[in-house]
Design an enzyme around this catalytic site. Structure first.
Site, PDB file in Angstrom:
ATOM      1  N   GLY A   1      -4.729  -4.261   5.342  1.00  0.00           N
ATOM      2  CA  GLY A   1      -3.712  -4.032   6.613  1.00  0.00           C
ATOM      3  C   GLY A   1      -3.922  -2.693   7.222  1.00  0.00           C
ATOM      4  O   GLY A   1      -4.918  -1.786   6.492  1.00  0.00           O
TER       5      GLY A   1
ATOM      6  N   LYS B   1      -3.094   5.069  -2.754  1.00  0.00           N
ATOM      7  CA  LYS B   1      -3.891   5.806  -1.899  1.00  0.00           C
ATOM      8  C   LYS B   1      -4.372   7.160  -2.796  1.00  0.00           C
ATOM      9  O   LYS B   1      -3.498   7.390  -3.664  1.00  0.00           O
ATOM     10  CB  LYS B   1      -3.526   6.302  -0.468  1.00  0.00           C
ATOM     11  CG  LYS B   1      -3.289   5.251   0.403  1.00  0.00           C
ATOM     12  CD  LYS B   1      -4.706   4.689   0.897  1.00  0.00           C
ATOM     13  CE  LYS B   1      -4.165   3.706   2.297  1.00  0.00           C
ATOM     14  NZ  LYS B   1      -5.504   3.055   2.545  1.00  0.00           N
TER      15      LYS B   1
ATOM     16  N   LYS C   1     -10.692  -7.297   6.797  1.00  0.00           N
ATOM     17  CA  LYS C   1      -9.657  -6.879   7.848  1.00  0.00           C
ATOM     18  C   LYS C   1     -10.074  -7.346   9.114  1.00  0.00           C
ATOM     19  O   LYS C   1     -11.088  -7.101   9.844  1.00  0.00           O
ATOM     20  CB  LYS C   1      -9.539  -5.388   8.024  1.00  0.00           C
ATOM     21  CG  LYS C   1      -8.667  -4.605   7.134  1.00  0.00           C
ATOM     22  CD  LYS C   1      -8.770  -2.904   6.881  1.00  0.00           C
ATOM     23  CE  LYS C   1      -8.191  -2.606   5.688  1.00  0.00           C
ATOM     24  NZ  LYS C   1      -8.117  -1.093   5.742  1.00  0.00           N
TER      25      LYS C   1
ATOM     26  N   ASP D   1      -7.282   3.103  -3.553  1.00  0.00           N
ATOM     27  CA  ASP D   1      -8.134   3.187  -2.169  1.00  0.00           C
ATOM     28  C   ASP D   1      -8.304   4.495  -1.901  1.00  0.00           C
ATOM     29  O   ASP D   1      -7.577   5.358  -1.510  1.00  0.00           O
ATOM     30  CB  ASP D   1      -7.291   2.525  -1.119  1.00  0.00           C
ATOM     31  CG  ASP D   1      -8.040   2.281   0.116  1.00  0.00           C
ATOM     32  OD1 ASP D   1      -9.228   2.660   0.069  1.00  0.00           O
ATOM     33  OD2 ASP D   1      -7.450   1.964   1.185  1.00  0.00           O
TER      34      ASP D   1
ATOM     35  N   SER E   1       0.828  -1.225  -0.063  1.00  0.00           N
ATOM     36  CA  SER E   1       0.025  -0.241   0.130  1.00  0.00           C
ATOM     37  C   SER E   1       0.841   1.288   0.002  1.00  0.00           C
ATOM     38  O   SER E   1       1.906   1.345   0.765  1.00  0.00           O
ATOM     39  CB  SER E   1      -1.037  -0.113   1.122  1.00  0.00           C
ATOM     40  OG  SER E   1      -1.718   1.166   1.358  1.00  0.00           O
TER      41      SER E   1
ATOM     42  N   ASN F   1     -10.551   5.392   0.586  1.00  0.00           N
ATOM     43  CA  ASN F   1     -10.958   5.604   2.300  1.00  0.00           C
ATOM     44  C   ASN F   1     -11.793   6.500   2.183  1.00  0.00           C
ATOM     45  O   ASN F   1     -12.123   7.169   3.213  1.00  0.00           O
ATOM     46  CB  ASN F   1      -9.610   6.144   2.712  1.00  0.00           C
ATOM     47  CG  ASN F   1      -8.399   5.068   2.975  1.00  0.00           C
ATOM     48  OD1 ASN F   1      -7.382   5.261   2.539  1.00  0.00           O
ATOM     49  ND2 ASN F   1      -8.717   4.038   3.767  1.00  0.00           N
TER      50      ASN F   1
END
Length: 374
Positions: free
Chosen positions: A296, A165, A268, A191, A136, A193
């Site tokens: 993670g 990200k 997760k 990602d 990541s 988020n």
């Protein structure tokens, strides 16, 4: 298993590079470890809460409080004898706090399996002795040039998948640059988020732009409760939508899949409440033909050992965030995980197969609490 003592150990580990996401920058991993000492064996778990409530409502100060004042006393109220399979039932009266519950369940399970001389991977029904490792990549301060340099280094090290990200203003252009530099063969996913608004034209346009780049998946573009919005846009995009923050347990995973809000699920253990609920999420997805992978939370070797064992189960078809320890820390509190040929070995020792080493743990320790006062 008979519990004699439970310690909450707060540690701080500097990250080798700052880790920036849509909700902030981390330079230190502020981790909370749970140490269960039983009559038969000891066990360790990791609470994956961040220092502030930015990923979800949970954060480390709150986790310490709820563990010390609510979860540990409730877990042991019927007596000091406890099995990992009973932890969820005993803690069901406390709403939420899944990451704190997960840490306690993980530590009890580790001790229980050590007493039985049984590896966690075998207990979970894992079928592999090593798992493919993805990495990541945060949003670098140095922009696209630094991103290209970082990814080149990770690919040279052997990582088989890149997760980048993204956030408003740092999305389409840097991902286009990665495609231009490394080509269509790069296994690239993003990602968000939960950082984008499904009702904002500019946000949707940016996500549409990402959809044109041949990504493995777009992870959690919208807020955790926006399942219908995920379903609406997932139907338009060629790129599979993966849900992370939205999936808090197996029932929620089933709901998301029935709504067609996603085609991939990130499992997760901390987010869903522990290793046993992780298995239930895995089973629900596998029954429906939906691939899963293990995400993670910048774990130390304690939490990483749990993740690697879970990622070795059948049904985990995509590389997870099971990076080597040196991706994050100059020195981990446990024996480090090492990348070999793009894979990380699944621990074969009893329990999680990792134990904090005395000197690194002592150097990293910031605070310790014994909720039982023993």
């Amino acid at each position: 298993m008979t519990v004699e003592r439970i310690d909450l150990v707060r540690v701080g580990l500097p990250l080798v590079t700052p880790f920036r996401t849509s909700f902030g920058v981390q330079t230190v991993r502020d981790a909370l470890l749970v140490h269960v000492r039983g009559r038969e064996a000891e066990g360790w778990g990791e609470c994956v809460t961040p220092a502030s409530p930015v990923y979800s409502e949970e954060y480390t100060d709150g986790a310490m409080h709820v563990l010390a004042d609510e979860l540990v006393p409730r877990l042991l109220a019927p007596g000091r004898s406890v099995r990992a399979e009973d932890v969820g039932l005993r803690l069901a009266g406390i709403k939420g706090h899944r990451m704190a519950k997960a840490a306690l369940e993980s530590a009890v399970l580790d001790a229980q399996l050590r007493a039985a001389d049984r590896p966690l991977a075998a207990y979970l029904g894992a079928t592999r002795d090593r798992v493919p490792a993805g990495v990541s990549v945060g949003i670098p301060d140095g922009g696209v040039p630094e991103l290209l340099e970082l990814v080149a280094g990770y690919l040279q090290a052997g990582y088989v998948r890149i997760k980048a990200k993204v956030a408003r203003g740092a999305d389409v252009q840097p991902m286009q640059a990665l495609r231009s530099r490394f080509g269509a063969s790069l296994r690239l996913q993003v990602d968000a988020n939960a950082g984008y608004d499904p009702d904002a034209r500019a946000d949707v346009a940016a996500l549409d732009g990402l959809d044109e780049l041949g990504l493995v998946q777009i992870e959690q573009p919208f807020g955790p409760d926006r399942l219908l919005a995920h379903a609406r846009h997932a139907a338009r995009w060629r790129t599979p939508v993966c849900l992370d923050e939205s999936v808090t347990d197996a029932a929620r995973a089933v709901e998301a899949l029935e709504l067609r809000a996603c085609r991939i699920v990130n499992v997760k253990p901390g987010r869903v409440g522990g290793p046993l609920e992780s298995v239930r999420v895995h089973d629900a997805c596998r029954d429906r033909g939906v691939p899963v992978w293990c995400g993670g939370m910048l774990e130390t070797g304690v939490g990483r050992a749990l993740n690697v064992a879970i990622a070795a189960m059948p049904g985990f078809e995509l590389p997870g965030d099971t990076s080597a320890s040196d991706r994050y820390f100059a020195e981990d509190v446990t024996e480090p995980f090492v990348l070999q040929d793009g894979h990380v070995a699944v621990p074969q020792g009893p329990g999680i197969g990792r134990t904090p080493r005395d000197e690194p743990l002592k150097a990293a320790e910031r605070h310790r609490v014994d909720p039982l006062g023993s």
